[in-house]
Design a protein around this motif. Structure first.
Motif, mmCIF file in Angstrom:
data_model
loop_
_atom_site.group_PDB
_atom_site.id
_atom_site.type_symbol
_atom_site.label_atom_id
_atom_site.label_comp_id
_atom_site.label_asym_id
_atom_site.label_seq_id
_atom_site.Cartn_x
_atom_site.Cartn_y
_atom_site.Cartn_z
ATOM 1 N N MET A 23 27.966 15.231 24.142
ATOM 2 C CA MET A 23 28.541 14.324 25.130
ATOM 3 C C MET A 23 29.945 13.919 24.676
ATOM 4 O O MET A 23 30.153 13.568 23.514
ATOM 5 C CB MET A 23 27.676 13.070 25.279
ATOM 6 C CG MET A 23 26.258 13.330 25.736
ATOM 7 S SD MET A 23 26.196 13.772 27.468
ATOM 8 C CE MET A 23 26.729 12.243 28.211
ATOM 9 N N ASP A 24 30.908 13.968 25.597
ATOM 10 C CA ASP A 24 32.283 13.553 25.320
ATOM 11 C C ASP A 24 32.499 12.135 25.818
ATOM 12 O O ASP A 24 32.101 11.785 26.935
ATOM 13 C CB ASP A 24 33.284 14.485 26.006
ATOM 14 C CG ASP A 24 33.232 15.900 25.452
ATOM 15 O OD1 ASP A 24 32.810 16.059 24.287
ATOM 16 O OD2 ASP A 24 33.598 16.838 26.186
ATOM 17 N N THR A 25 33.136 11.301 24.993
ATOM 18 C CA THR A 25 33.481 9.937 25.400
ATOM 19 C C THR A 25 34.877 9.924 26.010
ATOM 20 O O THR A 25 35.687 10.818 25.750
ATOM 21 C CB THR A 25 33.442 8.988 24.197
ATOM 22 O OG1 THR A 25 34.497 9.345 23.292
ATOM 23 C CG2 THR A 25 32.099 9.089 23.462
ATOM 24 N N THR A 74 32.977 13.186 20.350
ATOM 25 C CA THR A 74 31.815 13.932 20.819
ATOM 26 C C THR A 74 30.608 13.610 19.942
ATOM 27 O O THR A 74 30.705 13.613 18.707
ATOM 28 C CB THR A 74 32.081 15.446 20.787
ATOM 29 O OG1 THR A 74 33.256 15.727 21.551
ATOM 30 C CG2 THR A 74 30.924 16.217 21.392
ATOM 31 N N LEU A 95 23.951 9.237 20.707
ATOM 32 C CA LEU A 95 24.816 8.285 21.401
ATOM 33 C C LEU A 95 24.007 7.308 22.244
ATOM 34 O O LEU A 95 24.302 6.100 22.268
ATOM 35 C CB LEU A 95 25.815 9.048 22.278
ATOM 36 C CG LEU A 95 26.877 8.194 22.985
ATOM 37 C CD1 LEU A 95 27.728 7.447 21.969
ATOM 38 C CD2 LEU A 95 27.757 9.060 23.873
ATOM 39 N N CYS A 134 32.427 2.620 20.833
ATOM 40 C CA CYS A 134 32.414 3.954 20.230
ATOM 41 C C CYS A 134 32.233 3.826 18.722
ATOM 42 O O CYS A 134 32.932 3.022 18.084
ATOM 43 C CB CYS A 134 33.715 4.681 20.571
ATOM 44 S SG CYS A 134 33.913 6.267 19.720
ATOM 45 N N LEU A 154 32.551 1.030 25.285
ATOM 46 C CA LEU A 154 31.988 2.287 25.756
ATOM 47 C C LEU A 154 30.626 2.038 26.393
ATOM 48 O O LEU A 154 29.819 1.250 25.887
ATOM 49 C CB LEU A 154 31.836 3.271 24.589
ATOM 50 C CG LEU A 154 31.264 4.657 24.917
ATOM 51 C CD1 LEU A 154 32.172 5.410 25.863
ATOM 52 C CD2 LEU A 154 31.049 5.459 23.635
ATOM 53 N N HIS A 169 29.807 6.367 31.335
ATOM 54 C CA HIS A 169 31.203 6.819 31.356
ATOM 55 C C HIS A 169 31.403 8.099 30.552
ATOM 56 O O HIS A 169 32.499 8.673 30.573
ATOM 57 C CB HIS A 169 32.122 5.729 30.802
ATOM 58 C CG HIS A 169 32.137 4.484 31.647
ATOM 59 N ND1 HIS A 169 32.432 3.231 31.132
ATOM 60 C CD2 HIS A 169 31.860 4.305 32.966
ATOM 61 C CE1 HIS A 169 32.359 2.338 32.118
ATOM 62 N NE2 HIS A 169 32.007 2.965 33.231
ATOM 63 N N CYS A 170 30.374 8.541 29.849
ATOM 64 C CA CYS A 170 30.468 9.758 29.042
ATOM 65 C C CYS A 170 30.059 10.971 29.876
ATOM 66 O O CYS A 170 29.264 10.857 30.806
ATOM 67 C CB CYS A 170 29.572 9.643 27.806
ATOM 68 S SG CYS A 170 29.973 8.220 26.766
ATOM 69 N N ARG A 171 30.601 12.138 29.503
ATOM 70 C CA ARG A 171 30.346 13.355 30.262
ATOM 71 C C ARG A 171 29.852 14.461 29.344
ATOM 72 O O ARG A 171 30.177 14.489 28.153
ATOM 73 C CB ARG A 171 31.634 13.826 30.977
ATOM 74 C CG ARG A 171 32.256 12.782 31.887
ATOM 75 C CD ARG A 171 31.321 12.429 33.015
ATOM 76 N NE ARG A 171 31.807 11.298 33.807
ATOM 77 C CZ ARG A 171 31.061 10.583 34.632
ATOM 78 N NH1 ARG A 171 29.794 10.885 34.786
ATOM 79 N NH2 ARG A 171 31.574 9.576 35.307
ATOM 80 N N SER A 194 29.798 17.818 27.476
ATOM 81 C CA SER A 194 30.904 18.604 26.926
ATOM 82 C C SER A 194 31.103 19.884 27.724
ATOM 83 O O SER A 194 30.220 20.324 28.469
ATOM 84 C CB SER A 194 30.636 18.937 25.456
ATOM 85 O OG SER A 194 30.564 17.760 24.680
#
Length: 673
Positions: free
Chosen positions: A57-59, A64, A70, A80, A87, A91-93, A95
């Protein structure tokens, strides 16, 4: 570079303790463990667990982490772990596909080095364990000797011996989905906020198909691929009276993991088609099959020889009934005549012979649809395969059947002996409020060709589709003949979707209406034809090599075949104005899951993605209704458009619908292999 820590050796490894995905012993709430053969780049390591990333997961701040790490961290904190910026998990996506592919390709060792010294890519470890690892097989066999799985758990013994035990039991300890964009249909909450089902049972299975003619179709349609939102290769439909239908072991919703020991993980849709079509006379498929939900122990009721289970209050479907027939001797016939029906897949009871065992028992009835016998799935089976299972059975034969509410009590010759004819689906053009862009990586281009020609000279094209065809496919070109004027021009190609000719709209015509219009306009000396060509971004990036691969894939289909259609991925690039939608209403009780998972929604890296059906679970309202298919796009829920939604909005909306929900969907036929 970081040297990943090897998991400590665990003594006393048993089937119940070992993880069915990574082969290590760890708590169910902990992350999977792997033994990596090589050093792993620091960029691929989670900053929390310091291990190579799992479900990365990317912040928004550029770091990551593993999804599991996470989500656990943010359960107690709101920043974070690296730079302590504010965070939230939503809101994280996920990768990028590139990062996930790099992680999948990391080399790992089999977790049982004393009995198996194999190395493989990380994404291939799970199929290896369930199909090739001798130590994993030994643990499973030892567990089977101690306890034979029960019928109620849908783990009936398999006569062909190629069905492994449970491949994955997804515990429902996390309220959230396993990854952003995926509805976790294994988790439903009751009024007391307790999970109604503890797990979703799935099995890895090896199915071998043998065909005398290597050119014969296998008989199923597939959707998905790494270049699509679905990711995996999924069987959408089994074609009636095909090789796969006669075999009876494959079913819609099966995820294809391997073909002749070649992994289908992380490959494009067109590449998967090519592998399947060029598989030769003997095909070995490794598939993941969903088997349904396993009830909580405290909800399990003692089984009886016959129990009616209300499954879906939808009036088009009845109850699922379990019946056990006990033979006096192994060779005693049951006295059941089985048939197949042209209008519906599966096996049906035609008649019960007077004086036979089934007639004396009195619980089975004419027109019952046979869903399974002795644990073997027959939803898409044949009377021949059902007879084989019955003949190979011992003294007890376990039936699971579905009974329509209007089936004949006495088995007369009235209309009730046939399946109730479903009403024609009502299709409508996609509304302006439902309009969206195609999925990331798919697009289309409109093109116009104007020709001056001799009045008697043919355009030289054949077409298919039309408003009256299945799935409301638009009119598309199935071949461009070398004798016509369009072939010489070269602009119009096989697979193009027709829009108009000489200003006459073709998009809302039936097939016969379109043929009449085309013939009439071809008589003119000037013809102006508008069409749409769809393509993928990968084709533009890869250039000729990608185009050549897709052409090789399509060459496997005979252009003179009237059933020729473009690959499933070709439909994804069509603009929304070309879509025909239909409404599907599902009904259930409060205690049920709707029975499907979805992928899609807003992603920061890829923008707004449509929502697609990824999995349909056996024994659920979506499965019994029968209209939803893997690969269908969800356009709206109860009339509310899904455009602009993310999964954190759509998932609660679906869960709030306690008894009834109406899904507006667009459905494209999968690619035939």
């Amino acid at each position: 570079m970081t040297e990943p820590k090897a998991p400590p050796p665990v003594s006393g490894v048993t089937w119940t303790r070992v993880c069915k995905e990574c082969g290590q012993c760890h708590e169910s709430q902990d992350s999977h463990l792997y033994e990596y053969q090589d050093e792993v780049d620091d960029e691929l390591v989670c900053h929390i667990c310091l291990q190579p990333l799992l479900q990365p997961m990317d912040t928004p701040c550029g770091h990551t982490y593993c999804f599991h790490c996470l989500s656990n961290f943010l359960h107690d904190q709101d920043f974070c772990p690296v730079d302590r910026q504010r965070l939230q998990l939503q809101h994280c996506r996920t990768s990028s596909l590139l990062v996930r592919n790099l992680l999948d390709k990391l080399t790992v060792l089999c977790p049982f080095p004393s009995e198996c010294q194999q190395t493989m890519q990380r994404c291939e470890l799970q199929p290896h364990l369930h199909n090739r690892c001798p130590a994993f097989r030994r643990l499973r066999e030892e567990a089977e000797k101690k306890k034979k799985p029960s019928w109620n758990e849908l783990k009936g013994s398999k006569s062909d011996g190629d069905l492994t035990d449970i491949k994955s039991t997804r515990t429902a300890q996390l309220a959230g989905p396993s990854e952003p964009g995926l509805v976790n249909h294994a988790y439903e909450e009751g009024e007391d906020d307790t999970p109604l089902r503890s797990s979703l049972v799935a099995e890895a299975r090896v199915v071998e198909l043998v065909r005398e003619d290597p050119e014969e179709d296998l008989g199923f349609r597939i959707v998905g691929g790494k270049d699509t939102p679905l990711g995996n290769i999924v069987i959408q439909e089994i074609v009636c009276d095909s090789l796969a239908a006669r075999d009876g072991r494959l079913a819609p919703g099966d995820h294809i993991l391997e073909v002749n020991d070649v992994s289908l993980a992380s490959i494009r849709h067109s590449r998967a088609i090519s592998i399947l079509r060029k598989s030769g006379s003997r095909l070995k498929l490794t598939v993941m099959q969903e088997k349904g939900f396993k009830p909580r122990p405290d909800l399990t009721q003692p089984s009886s020889s016959s129990s009616a289970q209300p499954t879906n209050p939808n009036q088009n479907h009845g109850a699922v009934i379990q019946v056990t027939l006990v033979k006096r001797e192994r060779s005693e016939p049951l006295g059941i005549k089985l048939i197949r029906k042209q209008e519906e897949p599966g096996v049906f009871i035609l008649d019960l012979l007077p004086g036979g065992l089934a007639a004396q028992d009195g619980k089975l009835r004419n027109n019952d649809k046979v869903l399974g016998i002795n644990g073997q799935d027959l939803r898409h089976g044949t009377p021949e395969s059902a007879a084989t299972i019955i003949q190979a059975s011992e003294m007890r034969v376990n039936f699971v059947v579905m009974r329509l509410p209007d089936s004949s009590e006495e088995g007369g010759d009235g209309p009730s002996r046939g399946a109730r004819k479903a009403p024609e689906p009502q299709y409508f053009r996609r509304q302006s409020t439902y309009v969206k862009d195609p999925p990331c990586g798919f697009s289309s281009q409109e093109k116009t060709v104007s020709l001056k020609k001799e009045p008697r000279l043919s355009l030289g094209i054949t077409i298919a589709g039309g408003r009256d065809c299945r799935s409301r496919l638009p009119l598309y070109i199935t071949s461009v003949q070398p004798v016509g004027c369009l072939h010489r021009d070269g602009t119009i190609k096989t697979g193009d979707v027709l829009l108009s000719i000489n200003g006459i709209d073709l998009t809302q015509l039936t097939y016969n209406e379109a043929v009449t219009v085309l013939k009439a306009q071809t008589a003119h000396s000037t013809v102006t034809l508008k069409a749409i060509q769809t393509f993928t971004d990968e084709e533009e990036q890869d250039g000729e090599s990608s185009r050549r691969e897709d052409m090789d894939t399509q060459d496997g289909l005979k252009e003179e075949d009237v059933n020729w259609v473009p690959l499933w991925t070709r439909w994804l690039g069509l603009p929304s104005c070309m879509h025909w939608c239909r409404d599907i209403m599902l009904m259930k009780t409060n205690s049920e899951s709707w029975g499907f998972s979805i992928v899609g929604g807003y992603e920061e890296s890829r923008g707004q993605q449509p929502f697609f059906i990824k999995t349909i679970v056996p024994g659920t309202p979506a499965h019994f209704d029968g209209r939803l298919k893997c690969g269908d796009e969800i356009v709206a829920v109860n009339g509310l458009t899904t455009v602009g939604m993310n999964n954190s909005s759509l998932i609660p909306m679906l869960k709030l619908q306690k008894n009834k929900v109406t899904l507006t969907v667009v459905s494209w036929p999968g690619s035939l292999v």
